[in-house]
Design an enzyme around this catalytic site. Sequence first.
Site, short mmCIF file in Angstrom:
data_model
loop_
_atom_site.label_atom_id
_atom_site.label_comp_id
_atom_site.label_asym_id
_atom_site.label_seq_id
_atom_site.Cartn_x
_atom_site.Cartn_y
_atom_site.Cartn_z
N PHE A 1 0.87 -1.18 0.00
CA PHE A 1 0.00 0.00 0.00
C PHE A 1 0.91 1.23 0.00
CE2 PHE A 1 -2.98 3.04 1.93
CZ PHE A 1 -4.21 2.67 1.40
N GLY B 1 2.92 12.49 5.16
CA GLY B 1 2.52 11.42 6.05
C GLY B 1 1.10 11.63 6.53
N ARG C 1 -8.01 1.51 9.55
CA ARG C 1 -7.97 1.84 10.98
C ARG C 1 -8.68 0.79 11.83
NH1 ARG C 1 -8.71 7.88 8.88
NH2 ARG C 1 -6.47 8.31 8.66
N ARG D 1 3.33 -15.51 40.89
CA ARG D 1 4.39 -14.79 41.60
C ARG D 1 3.95 -14.44 43.02
NH1 ARG D 1 9.72 -13.60 42.38
NH2 ARG D 1 10.13 -11.35 42.58
N ILE E 1 3.64 -5.10 36.18
CA ILE E 1 3.25 -6.22 37.04
C ILE E 1 4.36 -7.27 37.08
CG2 ILE E 1 1.64 -8.16 37.22
CD1 ILE E 1 -0.57 -6.23 36.30
N GLU F 1 -1.31 4.41 10.02
CA GLU F 1 -2.72 4.58 9.60
C GLU F 1 -3.35 5.82 10.24
OE1 GLU F 1 -4.03 2.95 7.27
OE2 GLU F 1 -2.71 1.22 7.09
#
Length: 384
Positions: A125, A133, A246, A271, A340, A366
Amino acid sequence: MHFDLTEEQQLIADTARRLAEDKIAPLAETLDRGEGREAFLANLRLLADNGFMGLNVRAEHGGTEAGTVAFALAIEALARACASTAVTCSVSNMVGEVIQAVGSDAQRAAYLPRLCDGTFAAGGFCLTEAGAGSDPAGMRTRAVKDGDSYVLNGAKLYITSAEYAGVFVVWAVTDPEAPKGKGISCFLVEAGTPGLVIGKAEKKMGQTGSATNEVLFQDCRVPASALMGPENNGFRTAVGELAGGRIGVASLALGIARAAMDAAKAYAREREQFGQSLADMQGIQWMIADRETELEAARLLILQAAWAKDQGRPFGKEASMAKLFASEAAQKATYTALQIHGGAGYIKDYPLERHARDARITTIYEGTSEIQRLIIAREVLKAV
């Protein structure tokens, strides 16, 4: 509102999930190191064999004809395993939809079956340029009519799959005197055409398994039959296809975020600190609850945009909302998941740092988050 998937949509989602787990996920780490190209191309062929390279292409042209909701579900499942594979599939589907939407009967017959069945590993594309841009109407690539041919000169930037794409959809200025955005046309250029040069491969922060290159046009001569749609009417096509793309990026962002949170929840359960698992600590629980709520909201925005597109309704605003929210939610999800994990999340032995790098681009390509906000604001203010 009816939220159940159709039998076909569920089948596609299940098939994508199975292929992702069995074939695509095991290769993700290798691709991230810049290795495994042949296995990657084999996986692209496998996706084509299972109908994933033409999800919204009509069956008469070799497509699956499953629609945009199915496409969104598939891209999410693939991205959960490997973002590089998912973006290649997403862009190839975009190329197929452009050809189906504005190509001639001869162009559809010549290119869509090869794109859908894997004869072409991918589609390219070619819209973005160094100076065009967020404002693609400012492109400078030229296509000059010369008898029964057009001669293309210019350069396109950040082109996904350029190294192995079989066909490129290319936008170029055909009337430099026209108002900005009005003199642009759309062409089909096959790989191997003299004057089509694949430039340097970009060294990227993430999604490194997917090739991204500059594409140069140096007196690249194509027949007049390579023009898609009316001359000087190509910019409208570009804008319309970006809206559909999108939905793909939003789905991809969601898939990456889901993978990160799956890893975070598993790690939190196993954990232990201070005599209990992380999952038993309220602070960690709230972090997980917030991210999971955002990802569910992102999913609903994506499905709303996909459903509107399938129904033939306006969907540009909805696609921008989905892309904005999902890509920003993915940033928070991947960094929360990394947090985490603590120090382990910063180590390449765990996939979190890859997910964080892969997710980062989703707020940029995009159309950046800032551009999405401009689109959304313009649309909602129209209604005032």
